[in-house]
Design a protein around this motif. Sequence first.
Motif, PDB file in Angstrom:
ATOM      1  N   SER A 149       8.340   9.775 -12.239  1.00 29.23           N
ATOM      2  CA  SER A 149       7.578   8.906 -11.623  1.00 29.23           C
ATOM      3  C   SER A 149       6.103   8.916 -12.009  1.00 29.23           C
ATOM      4  CB  SER A 149       7.632   8.796 -10.120  1.00 29.23           C
ATOM      5  OG  SER A 149       6.724   7.703  -9.381  1.00 29.23           O
ATOM      6  N   THR A 150       5.351   7.604 -11.804  1.00 27.28           N
ATOM      7  CA  THR A 150       3.797   7.848 -11.973  1.00 27.28           C
ATOM      8  C   THR A 150       3.065   8.125 -10.668  1.00 27.28           C
ATOM      9  OG1 THR A 150       3.805   5.513 -11.868  1.00 27.28           O
ATOM     10  CG2 THR A 150       3.956   6.282 -14.074  1.00 27.28           C
ATOM     11  N   GLN A 151       4.030   7.986  -9.679  1.00 25.05           N
ATOM     12  CA  GLN A 151       3.474   8.113  -8.365  1.00 25.05           C
ATOM     13  C   GLN A 151       3.324   9.719  -8.194  1.00 25.05           C
ATOM     14  OE1 GLN A 151       2.148   5.490  -6.617  1.00 25.05           O
ATOM     15  NE2 GLN A 151       2.194   4.657  -8.565  1.00 25.05           N
ATOM     16  N   ILE A 169      -4.913  10.398  -7.586  1.00 27.32           N
ATOM     17  CA  ILE A 169      -5.301  11.080  -6.316  1.00 27.32           C
ATOM     18  C   ILE A 169      -4.689  10.256  -5.135  1.00 27.32           C
ATOM     19  CG2 ILE A 169      -7.335  11.406  -4.639  1.00 27.32           C
ATOM     20  CD1 ILE A 169      -8.515  12.626  -7.072  1.00 27.32           C
ATOM     21  N   GLU A 170      -4.909   8.809  -5.453  1.00 30.49           N
ATOM     22  CA  GLU A 170      -4.678   7.862  -4.556  1.00 30.49           C
ATOM     23  C   GLU A 170      -2.761   7.948  -4.241  1.00 30.49           C
ATOM     24  OE1 GLU A 170      -6.487   6.140  -2.455  1.00 30.49           O
ATOM     25  OE2 GLU A 170      -8.138   7.293  -3.522  1.00 30.49           O
ATOM     26  N   THR A 171      -2.284   8.238  -5.275  1.00 31.51           N
ATOM     27  CA  THR A 171      -0.960   8.250  -5.075  1.00 31.51           C
ATOM     28  C   THR A 171      -0.438   9.165  -3.944  1.00 31.51           C
ATOM     29  OG1 THR A 171      -0.384   9.924  -6.579  1.00 31.51           O
ATOM     30  CG2 THR A 171      -0.421   7.801  -7.444  1.00 31.51           C
ATOM     31  N   ASN A 178       0.159  -0.316  -2.162  1.00 34.20           N
ATOM     32  CA  ASN A 178       0.759  -1.543  -1.725  1.00 34.20           C
ATOM     33  C   ASN A 178       2.426  -1.217  -1.814  1.00 34.20           C
ATOM     34  OD1 ASN A 178       1.879  -1.495  -4.557  1.00 34.20           O
ATOM     35  ND2 ASN A 178      -0.170  -2.255  -5.270  1.00 34.20           N
ATOM     36  N   GLU A 179       3.023  -2.045  -1.334  1.00 31.50           N
ATOM     37  CA  GLU A 179       4.617  -1.850  -1.014  1.00 31.50           C
ATOM     38  C   GLU A 179       5.132  -1.643  -2.373  1.00 31.50           C
ATOM     39  OE1 GLU A 179       7.876  -1.332   0.931  1.00 31.50           O
ATOM     40  OE2 GLU A 179       5.984  -1.819   1.780  1.00 31.50           O
ATOM     41  N   LYS A 180       4.927  -2.092  -3.448  1.00 31.10           N
ATOM     42  CA  LYS A 180       5.516  -1.736  -4.778  1.00 31.10           C
ATOM     43  C   LYS A 180       5.427  -0.538  -5.057  1.00 31.10           C
ATOM     44  CE  LYS A 180       5.753  -2.703  -9.697  1.00 31.10           C
ATOM     45  NZ  LYS A 180       4.931  -3.792 -10.812  1.00 31.10           N
ATOM     46  N   LYS A 181       4.178   0.149  -4.935  1.00 30.26           N
ATOM     47  CA  LYS A 181       4.037   1.545  -5.021  1.00 30.26           C
ATOM     48  C   LYS A 181       4.811   2.464  -4.004  1.00 30.26           C
ATOM     49  CE  LYS A 181      -0.262   1.275  -7.677  1.00 30.26           C
ATOM     50  NZ  LYS A 181      -1.736   1.760  -7.656  1.00 30.26           N
ATOM     51  N   GLN A 182       4.876   2.106  -2.915  1.00 23.14           N
ATOM     52  CA  GLN A 182       5.411   2.831  -1.882  1.00 23.14           C
ATOM     53  C   GLN A 182       6.993   2.865  -2.137  1.00 23.14           C
ATOM     54  OE1 GLN A 182       4.593   1.988   2.285  1.00 23.14           O
ATOM     55  NE2 GLN A 182       2.719   1.215   1.920  1.00 23.14           N
ATOM     56  N   ARG A 183       7.423   1.730  -2.557  1.00 23.91           N
ATOM     57  CA  ARG A 183       8.984   1.792  -3.004  1.00 23.91           C
ATOM     58  C   ARG A 183       9.329   2.753  -4.340  1.00 23.91           C
ATOM     59  NH1 ARG A 183       8.636  -4.056  -2.389  1.00 23.91           N
ATOM     60  NH2 ARG A 183       8.527  -4.341  -4.330  1.00 23.91           N
ATOM     61  N   GLU A 184       8.349   2.618  -5.236  1.00 28.69           N
ATOM     62  CA  GLU A 184       8.432   3.599  -6.216  1.00 28.69           C
ATOM     63  C   GLU A 184       8.637   4.871  -5.916  1.00 28.69           C
ATOM     64  OE1 GLU A 184       6.514   5.078 -10.447  1.00 28.69           O
ATOM     65  OE2 GLU A 184       5.928   3.383  -9.566  1.00 28.69           O
ATOM     66  N   TRP A 185       7.543   5.341  -4.807  1.00 27.00           N
ATOM     67  CA  TRP A 185       7.333   6.671  -4.309  1.00 27.00           C
ATOM     68  C   TRP A 185       8.746   7.145  -3.863  1.00 27.00           C
ATOM     69  CZ3 TRP A 185       7.233   8.539   0.533  1.00 27.00           C
ATOM     70  CH2 TRP A 185       7.178   9.980   0.614  1.00 27.00           C
ATOM     71  N   ARG A 186       8.998   6.222  -2.751  1.00 26.32           N
ATOM     72  CA  ARG A 186      10.307   6.716  -1.746  1.00 26.32           C
ATOM     73  C   ARG A 186      11.272   6.771  -2.611  1.00 26.32           C
ATOM     74  NH1 ARG A 186       8.383   2.049   1.423  1.00 26.32           N
ATOM     75  NH2 ARG A 186       7.162   2.892   3.026  1.00 26.32           N
ATOM     76  N   LYS A 187      11.856   5.849  -3.483  1.00 25.47           N
ATOM     77  CA  LYS A 187      12.829   5.978  -4.446  1.00 25.47           C
ATOM     78  C   LYS A 187      13.075   7.120  -5.159  1.00 25.47           C
ATOM     79  CE  LYS A 187      15.440   3.539  -8.052  1.00 25.47           C
ATOM     80  NZ  LYS A 187      15.458   2.466  -8.946  1.00 25.47           N
ATOM     81  N   ALA A 188      11.725   7.521  -5.939  1.00 32.04           N
ATOM     82  CA  ALA A 188      11.706   8.822  -6.957  1.00 32.04           C
ATOM     83  C   ALA A 188      11.905  10.088  -5.946  1.00 32.04           C
ATOM     84  CB  ALA A 188      10.534   8.970  -7.646  1.00 32.04           C
TER      85      ALA A 188
END
Length: 369
Positions: A149-151, A169-171, A178-188
């Motif tokens: 992931s990039t997060q 740092i923000e990740t 935003n919701e898209k980044k949150q979903r990517e983080w949760r999934k990974a």
Amino acid sequence: MDKTKINFSHNLLGCRFDNWLRLKKENPITNKKQARFITAVTFAMGIPAFLEWAIFHRAIARTQIRKDPVYIVGYWRSGTTFLQNLLTRDPQFAWFDPVKTVTFNNCILMKHVMAFAQKRLLRGARPMDNLEYTLDLPMEEVFAQATVSTQAISHMLVFPDGGNGVKYIETAFIDEQNEKKQREWRKAYDYILRKVTYLSHGKQLLLKSPENTCRIGELKRCYPGAKFINIFRNPYKVVMSTINMFTKEMGLFCLNEPAPYEVIEEVTISLFERIYRKAIRELEEMPQEDRIDICYEEFCKDPLRYVETIYRHLGLGGFEEARPYFEKYLDSQKDYQKNQFTLNPKLRDKINSRLGFYFDYYGYEMITE
């Protein structure tokens, strides 16, 4: 990093090929030689990584994290590594070892090859202290997440130039994204936890990544039964040691231009302030039986007694059975020497002005002259 040399233990060599291409596209790169090497390695490892995913992804997806993780949180250089190294001697826990971390995507089919390579490449002390990297000690799960992931905040060490490191740092503050980044983080994140749970046959995970201190509330929402051990330390020591760590690691891994000292100093202090203003609030919001605060300086005086307190307070069980493993590890660390730093007045005053709330909350005395 010397751009004429290749770092054969770069932290992105285990990156999944498509994730590496995304990172490469999003960031300026001046160290072309190292980047070409990472491209070649990740491409070559991509085929067995895909096979591993194809064979095991259904089993991993079905894996249940039946016992929510135990998290060790605290700012970088607060004693989180020592505490995790000690607690993971208890056989009831699972954790991310170097093979499951740096080479996460190839940690099943190529496990023995990866272990052999890492024994050679990880030889010697860690760049930020005098602890030894060994395959039977844990690593931070963020480095596994960074491969898929990039997060991941660790990417700031690789891409700090031109302000780009700021976005990594923000990740860490995922609940502010935003919701898209949150979903990517949760999934990974959930995937890497499930995979290690699968490989450990369902053992409870004992995890430590300092950036988890940025998202205690989010982790508690994802894993409601999670327990948190918050280890805190004298902020002067923490800041000086973290500046040293970020400087050395950026020198090893950076693929463009390392940030100057002034930027590293400012990031270290501002991140400390931001993280702990959030962490204190989120820790206080959870039930007392789910979290415990540990003072690093006191812990070092009698680690075994504090471990017993942790087990009792969090209701972990199994302390007496694990005691011999704890004693053996503590005996092996008798001769460990901590790094020493000198606090200059300018840095001291900056810490005092920004971290006064931390001194007050945890009972540390300010140095004013």
